[in-house]
Design a protein around this motif. Sequence first.
Motif, PDB file in Angstrom:
ATOM      1  N   UNK A  75       0.809  -1.206   0.000  1.00  0.00           N
ATOM      2  CA  UNK A  75       0.000   0.000   0.000  1.00  0.00           C
ATOM      3  C   UNK A  75       0.850   1.267   0.000  1.00  0.00           C
ATOM      4  N   UNK A  76       2.109   1.167   0.453  1.00  0.00           N
ATOM      5  CA  UNK A  76       2.982   2.337   0.502  1.00  0.00           C
ATOM      6  C   UNK A  76       3.505   2.747  -0.869  1.00  0.00           C
ATOM      7  N   UNK A  77       3.529   1.819  -1.812  1.00  0.00           N
ATOM      8  CA  UNK A  77       4.148   2.100  -3.110  1.00  0.00           C
ATOM      9  C   UNK A  77       3.187   1.969  -4.287  1.00  0.00           C
ATOM     10  N   UNK A  78       1.998   1.431  -4.066  1.00  0.00           N
ATOM     11  CA  UNK A  78       1.076   1.158  -5.168  1.00  0.00           C
ATOM     12  C   UNK A  78       0.498   2.451  -5.756  1.00  0.00           C
ATOM     13  N   UNK A  79       0.261   2.423  -7.053  1.00  0.00           N
ATOM     14  CA  UNK A  79      -0.466   3.507  -7.715  1.00  0.00           C
ATOM     15  C   UNK A  79      -1.946   3.352  -7.372  1.00  0.00           C
ATOM     16  N   UNK A  80      -2.599   4.371  -6.843  1.00  0.00           N
ATOM     17  CA  UNK A  80      -4.003   4.229  -6.451  1.00  0.00           C
ATOM     18  C   UNK A  80      -4.914   3.995  -7.650  1.00  0.00           C
ATOM     19  N   UNK A  81      -6.067   3.459  -7.386  1.00  0.00           N
ATOM     20  CA  UNK A  81      -7.018   3.094  -8.440  1.00  0.00           C
ATOM     21  C   UNK A  81      -7.367   4.278  -9.331  1.00  0.00           C
ATOM     22  N   UNK A  82      -7.518   5.439  -8.743  1.00  0.00           N
ATOM     23  CA  UNK A  82      -7.904   6.616  -9.514  1.00  0.00           C
ATOM     24  C   UNK A  82      -6.835   7.035 -10.525  1.00  0.00           C
ATOM     25  N   UNK A 158       8.927  -6.938   0.063  1.00  0.00           N
ATOM     26  CA  UNK A 158       9.919  -7.990  -0.141  1.00  0.00           C
ATOM     27  C   UNK A 158       9.271  -9.307  -0.511  1.00  0.00           C
ATOM     28  N   UNK A 159       8.128  -9.614   0.114  1.00  0.00           N
ATOM     29  CA  UNK A 159       7.401 -10.847  -0.204  1.00  0.00           C
ATOM     30  C   UNK A 159       6.871 -10.784  -1.635  1.00  0.00           C
ATOM     31  N   UNK A 160       6.312  -9.635  -2.009  1.00  0.00           N
ATOM     32  CA  UNK A 160       5.781  -9.487  -3.362  1.00  0.00           C
ATOM     33  C   UNK A 160       6.892  -9.566  -4.400  1.00  0.00           C
ATOM     34  N   UNK A 161       8.017  -8.941  -4.112  1.00  0.00           N
ATOM     35  CA  UNK A 161       9.138  -8.993  -5.048  1.00  0.00           C
ATOM     36  C   UNK A 161       9.591 -10.425  -5.282  1.00  0.00           C
ATOM     37  N   UNK A 162       9.581 -11.212  -4.219  1.00  0.00           N
ATOM     38  CA  UNK A 162       9.984 -12.610  -4.329  1.00  0.00           C
ATOM     39  C   UNK A 162       8.979 -13.405  -5.155  1.00  0.00           C
ATOM     40  N   UNK A 163       7.690 -13.126  -4.952  1.00  0.00           N
ATOM     41  CA  UNK A 163       6.661 -13.813  -5.737  1.00  0.00           C
ATOM     42  C   UNK A 163       6.769 -13.459  -7.216  1.00  0.00           C
ATOM     43  N   UNK A 164       7.041 -12.180  -7.498  1.00  0.00           N
ATOM     44  CA  UNK A 164       7.192 -11.765  -8.891  1.00  0.00           C
ATOM     45  C   UNK A 164       8.373 -12.478  -9.547  1.00  0.00           C
ATOM     46  N   UNK A 165       9.456 -12.632  -8.789  1.00  0.00           N
ATOM     47  CA  UNK A 165      10.631 -13.310  -9.322  1.00  0.00           C
ATOM     48  C   UNK A 165      10.340 -14.781  -9.593  1.00  0.00           C
ATOM     49  N   UNK A 166       9.681 -15.450  -8.652  1.00  0.00           N
ATOM     50  CA  UNK A 166       9.434 -16.874  -8.777  1.00  0.00           C
ATOM     51  C   UNK A 166       8.419 -17.190  -9.867  1.00  0.00           C
ATOM     52  N   UNK A 167       7.381 -16.352  -9.985  1.00  0.00           N
ATOM     53  CA  UNK A 167       6.310 -16.632 -10.944  1.00  0.00           C
ATOM     54  C   UNK A 167       6.493 -15.895 -12.268  1.00  0.00           C
ATOM     55  N   UNK A 168       7.519 -15.061 -12.341  1.00  0.00           N
ATOM     56  CA  UNK A 168       7.828 -14.313 -13.560  1.00  0.00           C
ATOM     57  C   UNK A 168       6.637 -13.474 -14.014  1.00  0.00           C
ATOM     58  N   UNK A 170       5.348  -9.527 -13.521  1.00  0.00           N
ATOM     59  CA  UNK A 170       5.915  -8.267 -13.070  1.00  0.00           C
ATOM     60  C   UNK A 170       4.877  -7.179 -12.816  1.00  0.00           C
ATOM     61  N   UNK A 171       3.630  -7.556 -12.727  1.00  0.00           N
ATOM     62  CA  UNK A 171       2.579  -6.596 -12.378  1.00  0.00           C
ATOM     63  C   UNK A 171       1.628  -7.241 -11.389  1.00  0.00           C
ATOM     64  N   UNK A 172       1.215  -6.464 -10.386  1.00  0.00           N
ATOM     65  CA  UNK A 172       0.273  -6.963  -9.385  1.00  0.00           C
ATOM     66  C   UNK A 172      -0.832  -5.941  -9.180  1.00  0.00           C
ATOM     67  N   UNK A 173      -2.035  -6.432  -8.962  1.00  0.00           N
ATOM     68  CA  UNK A 173      -3.170  -5.580  -8.627  1.00  0.00           C
ATOM     69  C   UNK A 173      -3.447  -5.722  -7.138  1.00  0.00           C
ATOM     70  N   UNK A 174      -3.633  -4.594  -6.485  1.00  0.00           N
ATOM     71  CA  UNK A 174      -3.906  -4.580  -5.049  1.00  0.00           C
ATOM     72  C   UNK A 174      -5.405  -4.748  -4.847  1.00  0.00           C
ATOM     73  N   UNK A 186       4.112  -2.395  -9.899  1.00  0.00           N
ATOM     74  CA  UNK A 186       4.966  -3.140 -10.818  1.00  0.00           C
ATOM     75  C   UNK A 186       6.283  -3.479 -10.129  1.00  0.00           C
ATOM     76  N   UNK A 187       7.039  -4.368 -10.749  1.00  0.00           N
ATOM     77  CA  UNK A 187       8.319  -4.758 -10.159  1.00  0.00           C
ATOM     78  C   UNK A 187       9.275  -3.569 -10.109  1.00  0.00           C
ATOM     79  N   UNK A 188       9.151  -2.643 -11.045  1.00  0.00           N
ATOM     80  CA  UNK A 188      10.007  -1.455 -11.019  1.00  0.00           C
ATOM     81  C   UNK A 188       9.710  -0.598  -9.799  1.00  0.00           C
ATOM     82  N   UNK A 189       8.425  -0.485  -9.434  1.00  0.00           N
ATOM     83  CA  UNK A 189       8.064   0.281  -8.239  1.00  0.00           C
ATOM     84  C   UNK A 189       8.735  -0.294  -6.999  1.00  0.00           C
ATOM     85  N   UNK A 190       8.823  -1.621  -6.923  1.00  0.00           N
ATOM     86  CA  UNK A 190       9.413  -2.267  -5.751  1.00  0.00           C
ATOM     87  C   UNK A 190      10.927  -2.082  -5.719  1.00  0.00           C
TER      88      UNK A 190
END
Length: 313
Positions: A75-82, A158-168, A170-174, A186-190
């Motif tokens: 939540x600290x780094x995500x782009x808000x829905x709007x 850190x957990x999300x970054x690890x999941x992105x790496x393992x599952x390849x 690079x984008x997540x929806x909150x 995105x992985x770049x945001x992290x």
Amino acid sequence: MSSEPRLPVPSLGDAAASAADGVGGDGRDLPSSRSFFGRFFDALTGAEDDPSHDESKPQTGSTPSIINLRRMRVDDVAVPKAEMIAAPDDIALNDLVELFREHGFSRIPVYHETLDHPLGMIHLKDLALKHGFGAKGPFDLLSMLREVLYVPPSMYIGVLLQQMQQRRIHMALVIDEYGGVDGLVTIEDLIEQVIGEIEDEHDEAEGTMCLAEKPGQWLVQARMPLDEIEAKTGFKLDNVEDEEDVDTLGGLVVVLAGRVPQRGEVITNDAGIQFEVVEADPRRIKRVRMRLPADLVAATQSQTKEVVKPHDS
């Protein structure tokens, strides 16, 4: 038992694990100074805790640091829905191409009817390979969609970054507590929370941090220090009476506006100098167009003519 979860150990090869422990693959001891990746993996596993750091205290405006992997949440780094840029599943090919061209993203989420019904994401490379370079054929957006991750806002980055790496992926929806989409990361945001802002080939070089577009108008990188801008333009900008110190042009614009302004907004200081926000995201300003009022432009031009006026022979 501690309520704070420990991040799982990333699956690394024996060589990488040995390097993280300070032992070379051939049994030699490595230098005591930790490599970047060693410290990176330590931060994920909690092996390199900072004794002076109190994670119970709220962290705001964190500077790039490996420890952010364990103290910052999605939540600290995500782009808000709007502020999300997304495409409906019935978008036409030309409109989708224009969406990529306008915003410069390589990945765009796709939804059905509303953002709360996401279907996946479309990658610019997939679109270009199938419908670019003169290729012809029926446009089928759904067949090109890729998977996205769905994560809660409280997940550590850190957990999300690890999941992105393992599952390849690079984008997540909150996702909020009701199952609706609350933001995008995105992985770049992290990674930027660890090593700072990442600039690619499309970003402007350091030499063009302040580009004179015409007399009395400059396109300036928001991170450029105020004293350097004032030295280059010859105008005093920091006339804001505020207790908060201002070091960069972006900081000055935020103080003048009282918030982080959006792209396209124009902020004017007491001297009549206009600051147009050319590029920004929800967390920071990136580029600003600075314009002098007409009287200052005229005065500057007249002074310049007097300086370069040739002497009589």
